[in-house]
Design a protein around this motif. Structure first.
Motif, PDB file in Angstrom:
ATOM      1  N   GLN A 211       0.836  -1.197   0.000  1.00 50.88           N
ATOM      2  CA  GLN A 211       0.000   0.000   0.000  1.00 50.88           C
ATOM      3  C   GLN A 211       0.871   1.247   0.000  1.00 50.88           C
ATOM      4  O   GLN A 211       0.585   2.220  -0.714  1.00 50.88           O
ATOM      5  N   HIS A 212       1.947   1.231   0.778  1.00 46.11           N
ATOM      6  CA  HIS A 212       2.871   2.362   0.821  1.00 46.11           C
ATOM      7  C   HIS A 212       3.494   2.595  -0.554  1.00 46.11           C
ATOM      8  O   HIS A 212       3.559   3.740  -1.042  1.00 46.11           O
ATOM      9  N   ASN A 213       3.955   1.517  -1.186  1.00 50.04           N
ATOM     10  CA  ASN A 213       4.574   1.660  -2.505  1.00 50.04           C
ATOM     11  C   ASN A 213       3.573   2.126  -3.555  1.00 50.04           C
ATOM     12  O   ASN A 213       3.908   2.922  -4.446  1.00 50.04           O
ATOM     13  N   LEU A 214       2.345   1.630  -3.453  1.00 52.07           N
ATOM     14  CA  LEU A 214       1.303   2.042  -4.396  1.00 52.07           C
ATOM     15  C   LEU A 214       1.009   3.538  -4.239  1.00 52.07           C
ATOM     16  O   LEU A 214       0.901   4.270  -5.239  1.00 52.07           O
ATOM     17  N   ASN A 215       0.900   4.003  -3.009  1.00 55.99           N
ATOM     18  CA  ASN A 215       0.644   5.420  -2.763  1.00 55.99           C
ATOM     19  C   ASN A 215       1.779   6.293  -3.310  1.00 55.99           C
ATOM     20  O   ASN A 215       1.540   7.376  -3.847  1.00 55.99           O
ATOM     21  N   LYS A 216       3.024   5.808  -3.181  1.00 52.83           N
ATOM     22  CA  LYS A 216       4.167   6.558  -3.696  1.00 52.83           C
ATOM     23  C   LYS A 216       4.093   6.675  -5.214  1.00 52.83           C
ATOM     24  O   LYS A 216       4.328   7.749  -5.775  1.00 52.83           O
ATOM     25  N   ARG A 217       3.750   5.579  -5.895  1.00 54.92           N
ATOM     26  CA  ARG A 217       3.665   5.622  -7.357  1.00 54.92           C
ATOM     27  C   ARG A 217       2.534   6.513  -7.825  1.00 54.92           C
ATOM     28  O   ARG A 217       2.680   7.259  -8.789  1.00 54.92           O
ATOM     29  N   ILE A 218       1.406   6.447  -7.144  1.00 55.33           N
ATOM     30  CA  ILE A 218       0.254   7.261  -7.531  1.00 55.33           C
ATOM     31  C   ILE A 218       0.556   8.746  -7.322  1.00 55.33           C
ATOM     32  O   ILE A 218       0.150   9.600  -8.126  1.00 55.33           O
ATOM     33  N   SER A 219       1.318   9.064  -6.292  1.00 56.56           N
ATOM     34  CA  SER A 219       1.635  10.471  -6.010  1.00 56.56           C
ATOM     35  C   SER A 219       2.499  11.081  -7.103  1.00 56.56           C
ATOM     36  O   SER A 219       2.584  12.314  -7.235  1.00 56.56           O
ATOM     37  N   LYS A 220       3.160  10.239  -7.904  1.00 60.79           N
ATOM     38  CA  LYS A 220       4.038  10.719  -8.974  1.00 60.79           C
ATOM     39  C   LYS A 220       3.328  10.792 -10.328  1.00 60.79           C
ATOM     40  O   LYS A 220       3.924  11.195 -11.319  1.00 60.79           O
ATOM     41  N   LEU A 221       2.053  10.359 -10.369  1.00 63.71           N
ATOM     42  CA  LEU A 221       1.321  10.388 -11.631  1.00 63.71           C
ATOM     43  C   LEU A 221       0.933  11.810 -12.025  1.00 63.71           C
ATOM     44  O   LEU A 221       0.712  12.660 -11.176  1.00 63.71           O
TER      45      LEU A 221
END
Length: 221
Positions: A211-221
């Protein structure tokens, strides 16, 4: 309680429900991770993608694909794709849980749906999409033998690869990338066993890590 019931009870604890409902609207896909019991062990079924496909041709994966306009949810997508690819009727899948989504290298949000099927199921692969279907004991994905890992730029955690010698067909399959990480995850959760190798994620609490990694990737979209 038999092995199937015990494994299903364990996996149901990881049902995500609406935990990820906060995510923005993103392109979605689902995969079905079919499980069955054979000779006292839990196995999963995997496919080899046709060489004729435009993307990921010749790679090992779980049955699945992109969300269709008539799909109500992730389970619908996974069951529809499994029927189209390997001839698995939806009513022959005992859906256990929906696990947390993972964003693939193309930015597609992939949700794993885990379900039990009968060990007697005989796949009828669609040759336009699937060139082979094979089964693997979950235990295989916890062993160091036939496993390797490496890092890649822009990827959190390790990339895993397995060389699986299929005793039924005599073929050798390379299982890597998203298929490998999903297989490891389900094996860790279902068997409650830490792999003999470093996974790159917290096997005691994989949900929080991904979940942490997913949130990090989404924040860069």
């Amino acid at each position: 309680m038999d092995l199937k019931e015990k494994t299903a009870a364990i996996l149901k604890q990881y049902e995500v429900g609406s935990r990820f409902s906060y995510l923005p609207v993103l392109p979605k896909a689902s995969v079905l991770i079919p499980l069955f019991v054979r000779d006292g062990e839990v196995h999963t079924l995997m496919t080899l993608r046709s060489q004729e496909l435009r993307t990921n041709a010749g790679e090992v994966c779980f049955p699945g694909g992109k969300r269709g306009p008539r799909d109500r949810d992730d389970v619908d997508t996974a069951l529809r794709e499994a029927e189209e690819e390997i001839g698995l009727p939806p009513d022959q899948v005992d859906v256990v849980c929906t696990l947390f989504p993972i964003m693939n290298k193309s930015g597609l949000l992939v949700t794993p749906v885990v379900g039990f099927i009968e060990a007697s199921f005989f796949p009828r692969p669609n040759p336009a999409e699937v060139s082979a279907v094979f089964t693997v004991p979950l235990e295989f994905f916890t062993r160091e033998v036939d496993h390797s890992s490496y890092s890649a730029t822009g990827i959190a955690g390790s990339l895993h690869s397995f060389q699986f010698p299929d005793p039924d067909s005599g073929s050798h399959y390379q299982i890597w990338g998203l298929a490998a990480i999903l297989a490891i995850l389900v094996s860790v959760l279902a068997l409650r066993k830490k792999p003999e190798f470093e996974t790159g994620f917290d096997s005691d609490d994989p949900v929080s890590f991904f979940q942490h990694n997913l949130n990090k990737r989404i924040s860069k979209l």
